[in-house]
Motif scaffolding. Structure first.
Motif, short mmCIF file in Angstrom:
data_model
loop_
_atom_site.label_atom_id
_atom_site.label_comp_id
_atom_site.label_asym_id
_atom_site.label_seq_id
_atom_site.Cartn_x
_atom_site.Cartn_y
_atom_site.Cartn_z
N SER A 67 44.48 28.94 -31.10
CA SER A 67 43.81 30.06 -31.76
C SER A 67 44.82 30.75 -32.66
O SER A 67 46.00 30.86 -32.31
N TYR A 68 44.33 31.23 -33.79
CA TYR A 68 45.21 31.82 -34.79
C TYR A 68 44.75 33.24 -35.12
O TYR A 68 43.59 33.60 -34.94
N HIS A 113 41.28 37.42 -37.51
CA HIS A 113 41.48 36.63 -36.29
C HIS A 113 40.47 35.49 -36.22
O HIS A 113 39.32 35.61 -36.65
N ASP A 114 40.94 34.41 -35.62
CA ASP A 114 40.20 33.15 -35.54
C ASP A 114 39.59 33.00 -34.14
O ASP A 114 40.31 32.81 -33.17
N VAL A 115 38.26 33.10 -34.06
CA VAL A 115 37.56 32.85 -32.79
C VAL A 115 36.66 31.63 -32.90
O VAL A 115 35.77 31.42 -32.08
N GLY A 116 36.91 30.81 -33.93
CA GLY A 116 36.00 29.69 -34.15
C GLY A 116 34.64 30.22 -34.57
O GLY A 116 34.53 31.23 -35.27
N ASP A 137 33.43 39.52 -29.09
CA ASP A 137 34.69 39.02 -29.63
C ASP A 137 35.46 40.11 -30.36
O ASP A 137 36.67 40.25 -30.20
N ASN A 185 35.71 25.81 -34.50
CA ASN A 185 36.77 25.06 -33.84
C ASN A 185 36.71 23.60 -34.28
O ASN A 185 35.64 22.98 -34.27
N LYS A 188 36.17 29.47 -30.12
CA LYS A 188 37.54 29.48 -29.64
C LYS A 188 37.73 30.63 -28.68
O LYS A 188 37.00 31.62 -28.70
N VAL A 197 39.19 33.96 -26.94
CA VAL A 197 39.48 35.25 -27.57
C VAL A 197 40.19 36.23 -26.64
O VAL A 197 40.68 37.25 -27.08
#
Length: 805
Positions: free
Chosen positions: A652-653, A678-681, A689, A746, A755, A757
């Motif tokens: 995760s990014y 932020h990356d949560v897919g 999230d 993702n 993704k 969190v």
């Protein structure tokens, strides 16, 4: 037609309704792009519950006071209450225990000590190094020596303080450096290396060295540690435990009682917060309560008050670091020699995997060509430190960010440019120091987007102008990224089970091995099941985590709760759906794949029936309407001895841009502005999230600014209450707190394309720490390295400014 830019982040800002924005955005991006499951029909977009901002499944009950926590469970007649007897010496020989005064007090029934343990006197922790109750020696102030059992909680607590302990003091080790110097460790050291770090350092154009000290953190869950043990017939036990790991509590209790696991049932409907503090250490409370119940023959509740909770339980591991780095004129790292000293406390607990994950995340977002990382797991006479949100990841990430910040200031470069220069690449420079290829790298575009949306370059120039004209208040600005590996590093824990029951009225009950601690796991799982069956969210009922339903469940930890349990529940629901589809296909003369589940209807090419009607008919035809589901994470493997392989399913990014202000005279600081991408897919529930991102960031901000743990010379934790231990309050939240979601699903086959969190956003707060170091550097103006101990309290900041010795 979907016209939304699929690369545009989903936004939340103070002027907007975040839940509506996020829900609308995700709804726009999911309906036209997601592949439809088998049996959904061709050409028709199925409405989804997943991907929308459903309210938390317990929200109404929680705000109305109707949600049951363990202390709300009606007590069985005859219930007794226990309180712990605590060591008042950091290290010593336990020569005797005098409980006469306590036993004479009103309401006191009994005292429970180590000789009352009917099973193993050591807890069933993997290192087998922690006693159920202290005997022979005590190893920290607050170690539990035994229990007083009384008819009320207050009677038990008053009496526990009357128990006299005869202890001969021994020398105590209070810091990781002291322990390292003495060769005191809970586990052997670990070293991970790539290339030739000594040779690369010798050849480097520039070198820097330094050290860093980062403190621990109290979990400060709203609901403290608690367990309620009820003896049942035939030496069976029912344990209500506020735990992230019911299966481990079951095992620990059985081990201490000397019974088989099947004799112990552990149940947890919800926790009032966990953050890792209830992964292993909830087991202690359950064991103690069960032993007291066994000795007295009565149900026993054990609820720690806040002061005792602080004194008994472990914290986030404090770390100390020594490092030497080599780099070129542009700030590119060419060599790194890093030593980590993890302060573990008096027993191993989860220190091994915590320290391992710190090693894994010492790279954060950056390629390390020639590197050696040494990790020492130091034994001290403090509480046994344990899991905490991020699980060692934050302790790995912060040191590399501090190193890059120092390099940037040494070279007179913008720290963001140095970070960009060192990022992992796509086809080259894309293998970690533990030999895992980074296959899903979005670091460069994500940072570029945040740099643009946060207006970083213009604000940087404005802050430089401000600092030139402001002699007292200095400002700092920093962007730091996060790359966080998702999976348990202990591969065996990456599995989950679930049960889905469809009743004859069409209602659905779901049980899985995960636990709900406020993070919304049950809500997301309910959304996934609703989609599989084509039902509304309200048609799904979640039930308590229970070892009598799903056995051998892993802890709800490592940010993997939804990944594991959501997929297991999806598989269980899909099996029930397929059973019903086969039945309808037989009735209507079609193929099962032609049967669709849509908006509460079951639709074949020739008919449409309400889901409850179909379920009733299927039951009459003896169709199985319940199923289990099982999931294990694919692709992962690694050698636990060399710490090499692929320990994570995916990464995760995220990144945060933080602006701070610092008063040069007082050391007071304030976070002024925060922008997060932020990356949560593909988000299962955007509201949840976003809430997790906000909460994780603020908790991380507390770790690095206000939450200071202080042990005095006698080994007493001086910061053991809200009066002395300061978590962030509402006034600490910046007026501008913007959260954007990166919209890419993702790239691995994870449930709904989502993704994890829970943990990754915590490390976004490192941008606050780095911004404070920028402000200190601006205030000093001497070009020297900024030595700032974390947390960056006013005292620490004044020391960094040179105002305190």
């Amino acid at each position: 037609m979907n016209t939304r830019d699929n690369h545009a982040p989903l936004s939340r800002d103070a002027e907007d309704d975040p839940r509506a924005l996020a829900a609308d955005a995700v709804a726009d991006t999911t309906a036209a792009t997601l592949p439809q499951p088998a049996g959904s029909g061709s050409g028709e977009v199925r409405p989804r519950v997943a991907g929308t901002s459903q309210a938390h499944e317990s929200a109404r009950a929680q705000v109305s006071g109707g949600a049951t926590y363990i202390d709300d469970i009606p007590e069985v007649r005859g219930t007794l209450h226990a309180a712990p007897i605590l060591s008042n010496v950091a290290h010593g020989r336990l020569r005797g225990i005098d409980a006469a005064a306590a036993l004479a007090m009103p309401g006191v029934v009994d005292v429970v000590l180590h000789h009352d343990v009917s099973g193993d006197k050591m807890l069933a922790a993997f290192a087998h190094d922690e006693p159920v109750f202290a005997f022979d020696t005590v190893q920290h102030v607050g170690q539990v020596v035994g229990l007083v059992v009384a008819r009320s909680a207050m009677q038990a607590r008053r009496a526990a303080r009357k128990v006299l302990l005869d202890i001969d003091p021994l020398p105590a080790l209070m810091t990781a450096r002291e322990a390292h110097a003495a060769g005191s460790y809970v586990l052997p050291p670990v070293t991970v290396a790539r290339g030739d770090a000594p040779g690369a350092l010798a050849r480097a154009r520039h070198t820097l060295s330094g050290n860093l000290k980062v403190g621990g953190q109290e979990h400060f869950y709203l609901e403290g540690q608690i367990a309620y043990a009820l003896p049942l017939e035939q030496d069976q036990w029912w344990i209500h435990s506020s735990t992230q790991h019911p299966g481990e509590v079951q095992h620990w209790v059985a081990h201490a009682l000397g019974v088989a696991n099947h004799a112990v049932r552990v149940e947890c409907r919800r926790m009032g917060g966990g953050f890792g503090g209830k992964e292993t250490q909830a087991g202690h409370l359950a064991v103690w309560a069960a032993l007291a119940a066994k000795k007295t023959g009565h149900p026993v509740k054990l609820r720690l008050d806040r002061d005792d909770d602080f004194m008994v339980t472990g914290k986030r591991h404090p770390f100390e670091y020594d490092w030497q780095a080599g780099f070129d004129d542009d700030g590119l790292l060419t060599a790194l020699d890093l030593t980590m000293l993890a302060e573990c406390g008096f027993s191993a607990d989860l220190s091994g995997p915590v320290a391992d994950r710190a090693v894994f995340h010492a790279d954060n977002a950056y390629y390390l060509s020639d590197v050696v990382v040494r990790s020492h797991r130091c034994k001290t006479n403090t509480q046994s430190h344990t899991a905490y949100r991020g699980f060692g990841g934050p302790q790995g990430v912060i040191v590399i960010e501090a190193i890059l910040g120092d390099i940037a200031r040494h070279l007179g470069l913008d720290a963001l440019d140095v970070r960009l220069r060192n990022l992992y690449g796509i086809t080259e420079r894309n293998v970690t120091h533990y030999q895992m290829t980074v296959e899903d790298n979005i670091l460069q575009p994500l940072l570029a987007r945040l740099e643009e949306t946060s207006d970083y370059r213009r604000r940087r120039a404005q802050i430089e102008a401000w600092n030139a004209d402001s002699p007292i208040v200095k400002r700092g600005l920093s962007i730091t990224p996060v790359k966080f590996g998702i999976s348990f590093t202990a591969t065996l824990f990456n599995q989950a089970g679930a049960l889905v029951h469809v009743y004859t009225d069409g209602s659905v009950q779901v049980n899985h091995g995960g636990t709900e601690m406020g993070q919304g796991l049950h809500t997301k799982v309910a959304q996934i099941v609703a989609d599989e069956l084509g039902l509304d969210f309200a048609d799904i009922r979640m039930t308590a985590s229970d070892t009598a339903k799903v056995p051998n469940a892993s802890a709800t930890a490592a940010s993997s709760g939804t990944d594991l349990n959501g997929r297991a529940a999806q598989f269980a629901a899909r099996q029930v759906r397929d059973n019903i589809a086969a039945y309808i296909a037989g009735q209507d003369g079609c193929k099962p794949a032609e049967v669709r589940f849509f908006a509460g209807q079951v639709i074949s090419p020739t008919s449409s029936r309400a889901f409850p009607d179909v379920v009733g008919a299927a039951y009459a035809a003896r169709v199985q309407l319940w199923s289990d589901g099982f999931y294990r994470t694919p692709k992962i493997h690694y050698d636990k001895h060399t710490l090499t392989g692929r320990p994570f399913y995916y990464f995760s990014y995220g990144a945060a841009c933080c602006e701070v202000a610092l008063d040069m005279l007082t050391g007071e600081s304030r976070v002024l502005k925060v922008d997060i991408l932020h990356d949560v897919g593909r988000s299962i529930n955007p509201a949840i999230d976003i809430g997790q991102i906000e909460g994780g960031f603020v908790q991380g901000m507390g770790w690095l600014t206000t939450e200071e743990l202080v042990w005095n010379a006698r080994g007493v934790l001086a910061t053991h209450a809200p009066s002395t231990y300061k978590i962030p309050a509402t006034g600490d939240i910046p007026e501008h707190l913007r959260v954007d979601l990166w919209p890419e699903p993702n790239r691995e086959d994870n449930v709904f394309g989502s993704k994890a969190v829970g943990e990754p956003p915590f490390m976004l707060a490192i941008a606050v720490y780095e911004a404070l170091r920028e402000a200190v550097a601006a205030g000093r103006g001497d070009g020297r390295p900024v030595l700032l101990k974390a947390p960056a309290t006013a005292e620490s900041l004044l020391r960094a400014l040179g105002g305190l010795e």
